[in-house]
Design a protein around this motif. Structure first.
Motif, PDB file in Angstrom:
ATOM      1  N   SER A  39       0.877  -1.192   0.000  1.00  0.00           N
ATOM      2  CA  SER A  39       0.000   0.000   0.000  1.00  0.00           C
ATOM      3  C   SER A  39       0.909   1.235   0.000  1.00  0.00           C
ATOM      4  O   SER A  39       1.961   1.236   0.622  1.00  0.00           O
ATOM      5  CB  SER A  39      -0.855   0.005   1.259  1.00  0.00           C
ATOM      6  OG  SER A  39      -0.001   0.123   2.380  1.00  0.00           O
ATOM      7  N   ASN A  40       0.488   2.302  -0.661  1.00  0.00           N
ATOM      8  CA  ASN A  40       1.394   3.455  -0.799  1.00  0.00           C
ATOM      9  C   ASN A  40       1.652   4.044   0.579  1.00  0.00           C
ATOM     10  O   ASN A  40       0.768   4.603   1.214  1.00  0.00           O
ATOM     11  CB  ASN A  40       0.762   4.497  -1.733  1.00  0.00           C
ATOM     12  CG  ASN A  40      -0.646   4.836  -1.293  1.00  0.00           C
ATOM     13  OD1 ASN A  40      -1.315   4.000  -0.674  1.00  0.00           O
ATOM     14  ND2 ASN A  40      -1.067   6.055  -1.572  1.00  0.00           N
ATOM     15  N   PHE A  41       2.899   3.924   1.061  1.00  0.00           N
ATOM     16  CA  PHE A  41       3.258   4.376   2.407  1.00  0.00           C
ATOM     17  C   PHE A  41       3.452   5.872   2.420  1.00  0.00           C
ATOM     18  O   PHE A  41       3.551   6.509   1.388  1.00  0.00           O
ATOM     19  CB  PHE A  41       4.562   3.689   2.823  1.00  0.00           C
ATOM     20  CG  PHE A  41       4.348   2.408   3.557  1.00  0.00           C
ATOM     21  CD1 PHE A  41       5.416   1.655   4.002  1.00  0.00           C
ATOM     22  CD2 PHE A  41       3.065   1.950   3.819  1.00  0.00           C
ATOM     23  CE1 PHE A  41       5.217   0.470   4.690  1.00  0.00           C
ATOM     24  CE2 PHE A  41       2.853   0.773   4.510  1.00  0.00           C
ATOM     25  CZ  PHE A  41       3.938   0.037   4.945  1.00  0.00           C
ATOM     26  N   GLY A  42       3.580   6.420   3.608  1.00  0.00           N
ATOM     27  CA  GLY A  42       3.918   7.825   3.759  1.00  0.00           C
ATOM     28  C   GLY A  42       2.673   8.652   3.994  1.00  0.00           C
ATOM     29  O   GLY A  42       1.560   8.232   3.710  1.00  0.00           O
ATOM     30  N   ILE A  43       2.930   9.824   4.550  1.00  0.00           N
ATOM     31  CA  ILE A  43       1.833  10.714   4.920  1.00  0.00           C
ATOM     32  C   ILE A  43       1.354  11.427   3.662  1.00  0.00           C
ATOM     33  O   ILE A  43       2.175  11.997   2.924  1.00  0.00           O
ATOM     34  CB  ILE A  43       2.324  11.739   5.961  1.00  0.00           C
ATOM     35  CG1 ILE A  43       2.882  10.993   7.191  1.00  0.00           C
ATOM     36  CG2 ILE A  43       1.210  12.685   6.368  1.00  0.00           C
ATOM     37  CD1 ILE A  43       3.692  11.849   8.130  1.00  0.00           C
ATOM     38  N   HIS A  58      -9.653   5.311  16.756  1.00  0.00           N
ATOM     39  CA  HIS A  58      -9.198   6.579  17.318  1.00  0.00           C
ATOM     40  C   HIS A  58      -7.944   7.092  16.604  1.00  0.00           C
ATOM     41  O   HIS A  58      -7.788   8.290  16.364  1.00  0.00           O
ATOM     42  CB  HIS A  58      -8.902   6.374  18.810  1.00  0.00           C
ATOM     43  CG  HIS A  58      -8.913   7.635  19.593  1.00  0.00           C
ATOM     44  ND1 HIS A  58      -9.910   8.575  19.503  1.00  0.00           N
ATOM     45  CD2 HIS A  58      -8.034   8.122  20.493  1.00  0.00           C
ATOM     46  CE1 HIS A  58      -9.649   9.577  20.313  1.00  0.00           C
ATOM     47  NE2 HIS A  58      -8.510   9.334  20.921  1.00  0.00           N
ATOM     48  N   GLN A  59      -7.083   6.144  16.221  1.00  0.00           N
ATOM     49  CA  GLN A  59      -5.819   6.544  15.589  1.00  0.00           C
ATOM     50  C   GLN A  59      -5.981   6.811  14.097  1.00  0.00           C
ATOM     51  O   GLN A  59      -4.975   7.015  13.405  1.00  0.00           O
ATOM     52  CB  GLN A  59      -4.766   5.446  15.810  1.00  0.00           C
ATOM     53  CG  GLN A  59      -4.388   5.257  17.267  1.00  0.00           C
ATOM     54  CD  GLN A  59      -3.942   6.532  17.941  1.00  0.00           C
ATOM     55  OE1 GLN A  59      -3.201   7.322  17.371  1.00  0.00           O
ATOM     56  NE2 GLN A  59      -4.437   6.771  19.139  1.00  0.00           N
ATOM     57  N   SER A  60      -7.191   6.827  13.585  1.00  0.00           N
ATOM     58  CA  SER A  60      -7.364   7.123  12.149  1.00  0.00           C
ATOM     59  C   SER A  60      -7.127   8.595  11.839  1.00  0.00           C
ATOM     60  O   SER A  60      -7.020   8.972  10.674  1.00  0.00           O
ATOM     61  CB  SER A  60      -8.786   6.732  11.710  1.00  0.00           C
ATOM     62  OG  SER A  60      -8.984   5.343  11.878  1.00  0.00           O
ATOM     63  N   PHE A  61      -7.032   9.443  12.889  1.00  0.00           N
ATOM     64  CA  PHE A  61      -6.843  10.878  12.662  1.00  0.00           C
ATOM     65  C   PHE A  61      -5.368  11.299  12.695  1.00  0.00           C
ATOM     66  O   PHE A  61      -4.940  12.091  11.871  1.00  0.00           O
ATOM     67  CB  PHE A  61      -7.670  11.683  13.675  1.00  0.00           C
ATOM     68  CG  PHE A  61      -9.151  11.446  13.547  1.00  0.00           C
ATOM     69  CD1 PHE A  61      -9.802  10.525  14.378  1.00  0.00           C
ATOM     70  CD2 PHE A  61      -9.907  12.094  12.572  1.00  0.00           C
ATOM     71  CE1 PHE A  61     -11.161  10.288  14.255  1.00  0.00           C
ATOM     72  CE2 PHE A  61     -11.278  11.862  12.444  1.00  0.00           C
ATOM     73  CZ  PHE A  61     -11.900  10.949  13.288  1.00  0.00           C
ATOM     74  N   PRO A  62      -4.543  10.818  13.664  1.00  0.00           N
ATOM     75  CA  PRO A  62      -3.121  11.191  13.647  1.00  0.00           C
ATOM     76  C   PRO A  62      -2.386  10.478  12.507  1.00  0.00           C
ATOM     77  O   PRO A  62      -2.904   9.531  11.914  1.00  0.00           O
ATOM     78  CB  PRO A  62      -2.598  10.686  15.003  1.00  0.00           C
ATOM     79  CG  PRO A  62      -3.782  10.271  15.792  1.00  0.00           C
ATOM     80  CD  PRO A  62      -4.883   9.971  14.816  1.00  0.00           C
ATOM     81  N   ASP A  63      -1.158  10.894  12.225  1.00  0.00           N
ATOM     82  CA  ASP A  63      -0.428  10.405  11.044  1.00  0.00           C
ATOM     83  C   ASP A  63      -0.046   8.934  11.124  1.00  0.00           C
ATOM     84  O   ASP A  63       0.236   8.315  10.097  1.00  0.00           O
ATOM     85  CB  ASP A  63       0.856  11.229  10.861  1.00  0.00           C
ATOM     86  CG  ASP A  63       0.568  12.677  10.524  1.00  0.00           C
ATOM     87  OD1 ASP A  63       1.409  13.532  10.835  1.00  0.00           O
ATOM     88  OD2 ASP A  63      -0.511  12.947   9.959  1.00  0.00           O
ATOM     89  N   PHE A  64      -0.010   8.377  12.355  1.00  0.00           N
ATOM     90  CA  PHE A  64       0.461   6.976  12.464  1.00  0.00           C
ATOM     91  C   PHE A  64      -0.316   6.050  11.556  1.00  0.00           C
ATOM     92  O   PHE A  64       0.193   5.049  11.075  1.00  0.00           O
ATOM     93  CB  PHE A  64       0.340   6.484  13.905  1.00  0.00           C
ATOM     94  CG  PHE A  64       1.534   6.836  14.726  1.00  0.00           C
ATOM     95  CD1 PHE A  64       1.432   7.686  15.803  1.00  0.00           C
ATOM     96  CD2 PHE A  64       2.778   6.339  14.399  1.00  0.00           C
ATOM     97  CE1 PHE A  64       2.545   8.030  16.556  1.00  0.00           C
ATOM     98  CE2 PHE A  64       3.899   6.669  15.149  1.00  0.00           C
ATOM     99  CZ  PHE A  64       3.779   7.523  16.222  1.00  0.00           C
ATOM    100  N   THR A  65      -1.562   6.381  11.298  1.00  0.00           N
ATOM    101  CA  THR A  65      -2.440   5.483  10.549  1.00  0.00           C
ATOM    102  C   THR A  65      -1.929   5.235   9.132  1.00  0.00           C
ATOM    103  O   THR A  65      -2.263   4.232   8.513  1.00  0.00           O
ATOM    104  CB  THR A  65      -3.881   6.051  10.532  1.00  0.00           C
ATOM    105  OG1 THR A  65      -4.786   5.035  10.112  1.00  0.00           O
ATOM    106  CG2 THR A  65      -3.973   7.270   9.651  1.00  0.00           C
ATOM    107  N   PHE A  66      -1.029   6.131   8.647  1.00  0.00           N
ATOM    108  CA  PHE A  66      -0.511   5.981   7.274  1.00  0.00           C
ATOM    109  C   PHE A  66       0.822   5.229   7.254  1.00  0.00           C
ATOM    110  O   PHE A  66       1.360   4.962   6.181  1.00  0.00           O
ATOM    111  CB  PHE A  66      -0.283   7.364   6.647  1.00  0.00           C
ATOM    112  CG  PHE A  66      -1.495   8.222   6.652  1.00  0.00           C
ATOM    113  CD1 PHE A  66      -1.586   9.324   7.494  1.00  0.00           C
ATOM    114  CD2 PHE A  66      -2.581   7.912   5.840  1.00  0.00           C
ATOM    115  CE1 PHE A  66      -2.716  10.112   7.517  1.00  0.00           C
ATOM    116  CE2 PHE A  66      -3.720   8.692   5.864  1.00  0.00           C
ATOM    117  CZ  PHE A  66      -3.784   9.788   6.701  1.00  0.00           C
TER     118      PHE A  66
END
Ligand SMILES: CCN(CC)CCN(C[C@]12C[C@](c3ccc(C(F)(F)F)cc3)(C1)C2)C(=O)Cn1c(SCc2ccc(F)cc2)nc(=O)c2c1C=CC2
Length: 399
Positions: free
Chosen positions: A4-8, A321-329
């Motif tokens: 899956s395309n990684f990165g923010i 919950h973590q779908s909003f901060p960048d970690f999710t990407f």
């Protein structure tokens, strides 16, 4: 599929995005934020590291209750090489007066972890200040103190050349866990009040910058703050935040009417006093995840319902919950789901829905003349991946 395309994800709007750090008055009482802004095309600026330095990883380890030495290597290995989708200290792109957003991070987070949201807003023409709170809710944060006589004496004795300049010494503040037996509400309530004051202080700092006043930045950066003179529309200001930052939105709206509306992402309502709810007069948009919310938390959001002031709520299907901060990407699918950093929905689709609904709400309540109203249906939850209001079944209140 695993690749899956990684990165923010970068902002989708018409503007390239710059970012720079600002620390006013180097003490703990000062204001510390990362500014995201529309910038000029530039090939020489590079993108800064997503996590600025190892102390933040140490703080994250404390927050996650895992030991520092182990975690420092794991975090560096997992997340050490990611860049923020913005150009460090790129020159500001003037274009009349731009609307302003103050962003407040969640418990255990810090100012750089919501760059997908902040960069998207800046790419759409907003000036965004993502504050780093000094209420001990951040995984880590820092400030400075003047070197004392003894520190100077020690150093000069060590070095032959007397270093007379009273250079500043970094102090780090780490996440403060609840002590055993300590009641949580008094701590969280005092923190949310300090957080609101810090959002207001950041806004007042931006007002000073906008007036062209000389800017004292405790951080040595290449950014020229005088280019921001007359760049902000002081009537078009909003406050936004995630989780504890969502509670901060409501406390801030209550304290400062210059903020015309608020967007609370998966707000955690626990730190708030019930008595402030009737005092909040501005529109609020609650954008919730499907998995984090519970009846008690939702029922407190509903106390803000009003027939005269617009209060909206949507839930994004398949989010955590973590779908909003960048970690999710930043992790593969299975590890992300295992660590509850990803939900069922594709993280980019989720943040895209969140950003578009946010832009539509901002256009409506800041009176913007853009085309964000095309996304008005999202505010009403009209999309296959959205639920109007909440998925949570509310307890029938006692008759
Ligand atoms: C055991 C610790 N215990 C502390 C009370 C609960 C810890 N926790 C759940 C976590 C954060 C989690 C997380 C992060 C980051 C990785 C990593 F591996 F990717 F780094 C993994 C796993 C651990 C999911 C939360 O606190 C959830 N939460 C958050 S999480 C905000 C955040 C923090 C750090 C980040 F890097 C990114 C985002 N913000 C809030 O305002 C509130 C809550 C709960 C109520 C109010």
């Amino acid at each position: 599929h695993s690749c899956s395309n990684f990165g923010i994800p970068a902002g989708k709007g018409p503007n390239p995005v710059g970012c720079t750090d600002f620390m006013m008055d180097h003490t703990i009482k000062g204001s510390f934020f990362r500014l995201y802004y529309p910038c000029q095309e530039t090939e020489k600026a590079e993108k800064p590291d997503w996590v600025p330095c190892k102390e933040y990883f140490n703080g994250l380890a404390d927050f996650m209750k895992i030991n520092r030495s182990l975690s420092e290597h794991i975090f560096k290995y997992l997340f050490g090489s990611y860049k923020i989708p913005a150009f460090l200290d790129a020159p500001y792109k003037p274009d009349g007066k731009r609307p302003v957003i103050i962003f407040s991070h969640g418990l255990g987070a810090f100012r750089t972890l919501y760059s997908a949201i902040c960069a998207e807003l800046a790419s759409q023409g907003f000036i965004v200040a993502s504050v780093e709170h000094r209420d001990q809710s951040a995984s880590a944060t820092y400030f400075f103190h003047e070197k004392t006589e003894s520190e100077t004496a020690k150093q000069t004795s060590a070095k032959t050349s007397a270093s007379t300049d009273n250079t500043l010494v970094e102090d780090w503040m780490y996440y403060r866990a609840l002590q055993h037996g300590e009641r949580e509400f008094p701590l969280r309530n005092s923190q949310v009040k300090l957080r609101a004051d810090e959002c207001i202080l950041a806004l007042n700092k931006l007002f000073e910058v906008n007036s062209g006043a000389a800017v004292q930045n405790a951080l040595k950066t290449e950014f020229d703050w005088t280019t921001l003179e007359d760049s902000m529309d002081l009537c078009r200001i909003a406050v936004m935040g995630h989780s504890f930052g969502g509670a901060t939105v409501i406390e801030t709206l209550c304290k400062e009417v210059k903020f015309k509306c608020g967007i609370a992402l998966d707000a955690w309502m626990f730190p708030l006093d019930d008595e402030i709810f009737p005092r909040v007069k501005q529109p609020i948009f609650f954008i919730n995840s499907e998995k984090f919310q519970w009846a008690g938390n939702i029922s407190r959001m509903k106390k803000l319902d009003s027939t005269v002031i617009q209060r909206k709520m949507i839930t994004i299907r398949g989010t955590v919950h973590q779908s909003f901060p960048d970690f999710t990407f930043l992790t593969g699918n299975w590890i992300g789901k295992l660590m509850k950093l990803k939900g069922e929905i594709d993280p980019q689709l989720a943040i895209d829905l969140c950003n578009k609904a946010t832009l539509a709400f901002l256009q409506r309540h800041l009176g913007l003349e853009k085309n964000f109203n095309q996304w008005d249906p999202l505010i009403e939850g009209e999309d296959d991946n959205l639920i109007k209001g909440t998925n949570v079944v509310l307890l029938q209140s006692a008759i």
